[in-house]
Every structure is written in C-alpha cells, then in structure tokens.
Design an enzyme around this catalytic site. Structure first.
Site, PDB file in Angstrom:
ATOM      1  N   LYS A 251      32.282 107.774 -39.312  1.00 50.56           N
ATOM      2  CA  LYS A 251      31.076 108.111 -38.542  1.00 50.56           C
ATOM      3  C   LYS A 251      31.323 109.341 -37.657  1.00 50.56           C
ATOM      4  CE  LYS A 251      28.581 104.760 -40.220  1.00 50.56           C
ATOM      5  NZ  LYS A 251      27.489 105.046 -41.169  1.00 50.56           N
TER       6      LYS A 251
ATOM      7  N   VAL B 270      26.714 105.342 -54.204  1.00 50.52           N
ATOM      8  CA  VAL B 270      26.574 106.675 -53.601  1.00 50.52           C
ATOM      9  C   VAL B 270      27.887 107.462 -53.589  1.00 50.52           C
ATOM     10  CG1 VAL B 270      24.575 106.086 -52.166  1.00 50.52           C
ATOM     11  CG2 VAL B 270      26.909 105.805 -51.230  1.00 50.52           C
TER      12      VAL B 270
ATOM     13  N   TYR C 144      36.158 103.010 -40.214  1.00 50.87           N
ATOM     14  CA  TYR C 144      34.703 103.116 -40.000  1.00 50.87           C
ATOM     15  C   TYR C 144      34.393 104.169 -38.935  1.00 50.87           C
ATOM     16  CZ  TYR C 144      29.901 101.529 -39.111  1.00 50.87           C
ATOM     17  OH  TYR C 144      28.531 101.463 -38.958  1.00 50.87           O
TER      18      TYR C 144
HETATM   19  C1  BGC Z   1      28.543  98.555 -36.888  1.00 48.38           C
HETATM   20  C2  BGC Z   1      28.267  97.160 -36.363  1.00 48.38           C
HETATM   21  C3  BGC Z   1      28.442  97.107 -34.866  1.00 48.38           C
HETATM   22  C4  BGC Z   1      27.716  98.238 -34.165  1.00 48.38           C
HETATM   23  C5  BGC Z   1      28.018  98.288 -32.673  1.00 48.38           C
HETATM   24  C6  BGC Z   1      27.705  99.518 -36.115  1.00 48.38           C
HETATM   25  O1  BGC Z   1      27.840 100.806 -36.611  1.00 48.38           O
HETATM   26  O2  BGC Z   1      28.279  98.609 -38.283  1.00 48.38           O
HETATM   27  O3  BGC Z   1      29.123  96.232 -37.007  1.00 48.38           O
HETATM   28  O4  BGC Z   1      27.953  95.866 -34.370  1.00 48.38           O
HETATM   29  O5  BGC Z   1      28.071  99.463 -34.743  1.00 48.38           O
HETATM   30  O6  BGC Z   1      29.384  98.137 -32.390  1.00 48.38           O
END
Ligand code: BGC
Length: 273
Positions: free
Chosen positions: A175, A72, A171
């Site tokens: 998000k 993607v 990450y």
């Molecule tokens: C992550 C997980 C995590 C969860 C809560 C998700 O977006 O990919 O690894 O357990 O969030 O923390």
C-alpha cells in the site's frame, strides 16, 4: 424502480476489480446506482459476482453489468478483461483497482510466497490494470459529452499507506507503494486529461478483517483506533469512489482520500504525549 436522480456516470463504463465481495462489491453497486455500466471482476466466486451484476441491473434500468473472471496479477487475464469490456460496452472510462488480499505473518516468519502473493495482487495487479486503462483512454480519446477527464483511475489503498503495520509488512509495503504508483501516473498522464487518485479506507467491516470485529471484545478493541467510534461500512467507500469518478471531483488529481473515521489522526495521542 429506484433510480439515482443524479445519473452522474451515465454512458460511462467502470471496471471494478475484486468486486464479488467486500469493498469492491459496494463500489460496483454504487457505480451502477449512478448509471455506470459495470464490469464486476472476480477471481474465485462466480455466483456472488453474478449476484452483484444482477443487483446492479435490477436496481437501475439504465446501468448494465457483466462479470469477468481474471487474476489481476496475470497480464494476459487483465488484457482479456479490458478487451471483453470494450467489446461489450465500447470503452472503459473508470477503473477502480480494488482487488487486494492479506497474507499476514511476523516478518521473520514470512515466507517468500506470502510476500510475493501480496505484492503480485496488491501492487503488480494495480499496475497491470492501470496500464490497460491508460491504453484504452488513449486509444479512445476524450468524450467531452460524458466527462471532462480522458479517464479516471481509482486505486484502492489503505490507511496502511501511512500507518506502519507490525505483522503485516507485506501488506503495508504494497500500500505504501501505491502512493508512488498513483502519484507518478497523475504526474505523467494528467497533462492529457487522466485523473489518478487513491482511496485509503480505514477499518471497513468486510471479510478481510473479520477477526477485528466479529466479537464484541474485538470490536471494542478496534474502536479504540477509530476516533469517530464506528467501524466503516463498504458503502462508505462506494460513495467516495463514485464521487471521485464524477466530474464533481474534477480538480482532484494525484491525491489520496482517507475514508477512515479519523483513524490516521493518531488516536493514541488523545490522552497522552
Ligand atoms: C486492512 C484491514 C484493516 C484496516 C485498518 C485495511 O487496509 O485490509 O484488515 O482492518 O486496514 O487497519
């Protein structure tokens, strides 16, 4: 043969990215159960993607499924996927931009490659897929016989669009950015009938967070963060995604649906503060 009597997505086509496992797999299966045609996107595992497609076709004699390998984060591959979907099914009505990954590291040790890979897949990938979806919605025009909306885009976000996450800054940053991508799309394209929303899953039992639930000790620790006291299942997200794609949620546009067992309700404050 089991069929969902609702048939809520009859004659609609849905692309689900990252659909060979985890949340994406169960979103794809749930879309198929509501009679959508499904494009099962995958990157590395054709066998499991084929199994998902097969399960969709045998569990419902209306829904059809195809698999498509595409990274993607690569513009040409995303465009090829949409072209193949339109060739096979005529158009695309629903995008679930789900593909995502983690490359965890303390920030002072995080390599540029770890940062970039996460941003490329989790953010740029959602941009590229949403852009192609918008182009197809606009090309095709409204189909009032199948949906009130011109098209639906569902971004797979995370509770980490609002919960900071030490050791996972790449990450969480990806998000956090999805909120503004999704809301900007809603603001820009709602006037022509597009609905853009996000789902923010909490801890869902999938391979991405295996370390957090694989042992009784880890699970006990995790459950302290979940007031509802159970780990989420991928089917919890599948059900939410289907509902967000149907006209039942037609007035929901530009928002994030948290599916997290109240993880975002600051459980640490239940006995403190
Ligand atoms: C992550 C997980 C995590 C969860 C809560 C998700 O977006 O990919 O690894 O357990 O969030 O923390």
């Amino acid at each position: 043969m089991y069929q969902n009597p609702n048939h809520r997505l009859l004659n609609q086509t849905c692309i689900v990215t990252g659909a060979s496992s985890g949340i994406g797999k169960h979103v794809a299966l749930a879309m198929g159960r509501d009679c959508a045609n499904v494009v099962v996107n995958y990157i590395s595992d054709p066998v499991t993607a084929e199994e998902v497609a097969h399960e969709i076709e045998v569990s419902d004699d209306i829904a059809k499924a195809m698999t498509f390998k595409a990274d993607v984060s690569k513009e040409d591959q995303v465009q090829a996927m949409f072209k193949a979907a339109v060739e096979r099914f005529g158009t695309v009505d629903i995008l679930v931009a789900n593909a995502g990954l983690q490359r965890d590291a303390p920030l002072h040790e995080m390599t540029l490659a770890q940062w970039q890979t996460v941003i490329d897949v989790n953010l740029t990938g959602q941009f590229l897929c949403a852009r192609e979806a918008l182009r197809e919605f606009i090309r095709r025009g409204k189909r009032p016989d199948v949906s009130c909306a011109l098209g639906k885009i569902i971004h797979m976000s995370s509770v980490h669009e609002v919960i900071p996450w030490a050791g996972h800054a790449n990450y969480a940053a990806s998000k956090g950015a999805i909120v503004m991508l999704m809301q900007s799309i809603a603001q820009e394209y709602a006037p022509i009938g597009v609905r853009a929303n996000s789902i923010a899953p909490g801890a869902i039992q999938t391979p991405i967070n295996r370390d957090a639930w694989a042992t009784p000790e880890a699970l006990e620790h995790l459950l302290k963060l979940i007031p509802y006291n159970r780990i989420g299942q991928p089917s919890d997200i599948g059900a939410a995604a289907v509902w967000l794609a149907t006209d039942e949620s037609d007035y929901i546009n530009g928002t994030t649906l948290f599916v997290d067992g109240a993880m975002t309700c600051y459980p640490g404050f239940s006995t403190n503060g």
